[in-house]
Design a protein around this motif. Sequence first.
Motif, PDB file in Angstrom:
ATOM      1  N   GLN A  90      45.141  33.800  69.499  1.00  0.00           N
ATOM      2  CA  GLN A  90      45.726  32.869  68.543  1.00  0.00           C
ATOM      3  C   GLN A  90      47.474  32.968  68.641  1.00  0.00           C
ATOM      4  O   GLN A  90      48.041  31.859  68.414  1.00  0.00           O
ATOM      5  CB  GLN A  90      45.431  33.313  67.066  1.00  0.00           C
ATOM      6  CG  GLN A  90      43.790  33.278  66.901  1.00  0.00           C
ATOM      7  CD  GLN A  90      43.135  34.050  65.671  1.00  0.00           C
ATOM      8  OE1 GLN A  90      43.513  35.172  65.485  1.00  0.00           O
ATOM      9  NE2 GLN A  90      42.545  33.383  64.975  1.00  0.00           N
ATOM     10  N   LYS A  91      47.840  34.186  68.880  1.00  0.00           N
ATOM     11  CA  LYS A  91      49.158  34.365  69.034  1.00  0.00           C
ATOM     12  C   LYS A  91      49.869  33.246  70.091  1.00  0.00           C
ATOM     13  O   LYS A  91      50.804  32.628  69.864  1.00  0.00           O
ATOM     14  CB  LYS A  91      49.785  35.751  69.459  1.00  0.00           C
ATOM     15  CG  LYS A  91      49.768  36.634  67.996  1.00  0.00           C
ATOM     16  CD  LYS A  91      49.895  38.003  68.493  1.00  0.00           C
ATOM     17  CE  LYS A  91      49.698  38.925  67.405  1.00  0.00           C
ATOM     18  NZ  LYS A  91      49.778  40.430  67.936  1.00  0.00           N
ATOM     19  N   LYS A  92      49.255  33.392  71.366  1.00  0.00           N
ATOM     20  CA  LYS A  92      49.482  32.418  72.447  1.00  0.00           C
ATOM     21  C   LYS A  92      49.503  30.964  72.231  1.00  0.00           C
ATOM     22  O   LYS A  92      50.510  30.319  72.662  1.00  0.00           O
ATOM     23  CB  LYS A  92      48.897  33.011  73.525  1.00  0.00           C
ATOM     24  CG  LYS A  92      49.171  34.353  74.175  1.00  0.00           C
ATOM     25  CD  LYS A  92      50.605  34.391  74.430  1.00  0.00           C
ATOM     26  CE  LYS A  92      51.109  36.041  74.702  1.00  0.00           C
ATOM     27  NZ  LYS A  92      52.570  35.992  75.005  1.00  0.00           N
ATOM     28  N   PHE A  93      48.567  30.676  71.548  1.00  0.00           N
ATOM     29  CA  PHE A  93      48.293  29.263  71.145  1.00  0.00           C
ATOM     30  C   PHE A  93      49.453  28.757  70.198  1.00  0.00           C
ATOM     31  O   PHE A  93      49.922  27.734  70.606  1.00  0.00           O
ATOM     32  CB  PHE A  93      46.922  28.959  70.473  1.00  0.00           C
ATOM     33  CG  PHE A  93      45.900  28.566  71.177  1.00  0.00           C
ATOM     34  CD1 PHE A  93      45.241  27.240  70.893  1.00  0.00           C
ATOM     35  CD2 PHE A  93      45.357  29.225  72.292  1.00  0.00           C
ATOM     36  CE1 PHE A  93      44.078  27.006  71.859  1.00  0.00           C
ATOM     37  CE2 PHE A  93      44.463  29.008  72.996  1.00  0.00           C
ATOM     38  CZ  PHE A  93      43.682  27.576  72.936  1.00  0.00           C
ATOM     39  N   HIS A  96      52.948  28.783  72.523  1.00  0.00           N
ATOM     40  CA  HIS A  96      52.715  27.771  73.668  1.00  0.00           C
ATOM     41  C   HIS A  96      52.402  26.120  72.983  1.00  0.00           C
ATOM     42  O   HIS A  96      52.248  25.342  73.888  1.00  0.00           O
ATOM     43  CB  HIS A  96      51.551  27.676  74.708  1.00  0.00           C
ATOM     44  CG  HIS A  96      51.964  29.018  75.562  1.00  0.00           C
ATOM     45  ND1 HIS A  96      52.659  28.890  76.677  1.00  0.00           N
ATOM     46  CD2 HIS A  96      51.471  30.482  75.432  1.00  0.00           C
ATOM     47  CE1 HIS A  96      52.761  29.954  77.476  1.00  0.00           C
ATOM     48  NE2 HIS A  96      52.216  31.100  76.559  1.00  0.00           N
ATOM     49  N   ALA A  97      52.376  26.338  71.533  1.00  0.00           N
ATOM     50  CA  ALA A  97      52.390  24.858  70.984  1.00  0.00           C
ATOM     51  C   ALA A  97      51.012  24.353  71.640  1.00  0.00           C
ATOM     52  O   ALA A  97      51.123  22.960  71.662  1.00  0.00           O
ATOM     53  CB  ALA A  97      53.545  23.899  71.108  1.00  0.00           C
ATOM     54  N   THR A 139      47.046  17.599  72.088  1.00  0.00           N
ATOM     55  CA  THR A 139      47.903  18.179  72.879  1.00  0.00           C
ATOM     56  C   THR A 139      47.763  18.063  74.469  1.00  0.00           C
ATOM     57  O   THR A 139      48.735  18.206  75.046  1.00  0.00           O
ATOM     58  CB  THR A 139      47.732  19.671  72.557  1.00  0.00           C
ATOM     59  OG1 THR A 139      46.479  20.097  73.143  1.00  0.00           O
ATOM     60  CG2 THR A 139      47.840  20.211  71.140  1.00  0.00           C
ATOM     61  N   GLY A 140      46.712  17.450  74.990  1.00  0.00           N
ATOM     62  CA  GLY A 140      46.566  17.586  76.211  1.00  0.00           C
ATOM     63  C   GLY A 140      45.997  18.859  76.609  1.00  0.00           C
ATOM     64  O   GLY A 140      45.770  19.670  75.720  1.00  0.00           O
ATOM     65  N   TYR A 141      45.909  19.299  77.775  1.00  0.00           N
ATOM     66  CA  TYR A 141      45.293  20.609  78.239  1.00  0.00           C
ATOM     67  C   TYR A 141      46.244  21.491  78.703  1.00  0.00           C
ATOM     68  O   TYR A 141      45.697  22.814  78.851  1.00  0.00           O
ATOM     69  CB  TYR A 141      44.150  20.301  79.057  1.00  0.00           C
ATOM     70  CG  TYR A 141      42.983  19.451  78.149  1.00  0.00           C
ATOM     71  CD1 TYR A 141      42.090  20.084  77.460  1.00  0.00           C
ATOM     72  CD2 TYR A 141      43.023  18.083  78.412  1.00  0.00           C
ATOM     73  CE1 TYR A 141      41.196  19.479  76.750  1.00  0.00           C
ATOM     74  CE2 TYR A 141      42.166  17.125  77.642  1.00  0.00           C
ATOM     75  CZ  TYR A 141      41.179  17.995  76.974  1.00  0.00           C
ATOM     76  OH  TYR A 141      40.313  17.212  76.245  1.00  0.00           O
ATOM     77  N   ASP A 142      47.268  21.205  79.100  1.00  0.00           N
ATOM     78  CA  ASP A 142      48.193  22.095  79.914  1.00  0.00           C
ATOM     79  C   ASP A 142      48.606  23.285  78.982  1.00  0.00           C
ATOM     80  O   ASP A 142      48.668  24.462  79.517  1.00  0.00           O
ATOM     81  CB  ASP A 142      49.384  21.327  80.604  1.00  0.00           C
ATOM     82  CG  ASP A 142      48.921  20.739  81.779  1.00  0.00           C
ATOM     83  OD1 ASP A 142      47.879  20.996  82.566  1.00  0.00           O
ATOM     84  OD2 ASP A 142      49.577  19.707  82.261  1.00  0.00           O
TER      85      ASP A 142
END
Length: 160
Positions: A90-93, A96-97, A139-142
């Motif tokens: 959750q933090k990394k999402f 990384h927006a 968002t796209g996937y990258d």
Amino acid sequence: MVSVPVSTTINSDEVEFLCRADESLLDVLRNRLGLMGAKEGCGTGDCGACSVIMDGRIVCSCLVLGAEAEGRTIETIEGMADGNELHPLQKKFIEHAALQCGICTPGFLMAAKALLDANPDPTEEEIRFWLAGNLCRCTGYDKIVRAVADAAQEMRGKRA
């Protein structure tokens, strides 16, 4: 319609409920248990917005009957954080927006958690494979893939 009694574990809590024999797990989670994280995007198992973890495997809750939860262990997005502490995914999402509108985010997070539970050191190809059942129109996937890879690296560091 006949009601079916179900005893299950959801997010580490023992839960009992009655549901119709034809009622999906998604409808039970949202309408009977008030767990609104899983979303209905397509109702056919094609988008992943309703993904939950059942007995360690990612499933589309729109395709599982509520009665099939009997004796099973289910994890939803509501159980991902540890109290007030967000899960590393959750933090990394957030960092990384990797989220925007939020419809697909719970499904992506649950799929990513299932992946990292099974394989704490995935390659980018493995991350993309595990997330392939989830669709995002914003968002796209990258950014999502980078967030999962970054969380995996952080989580491996904490396990060492």
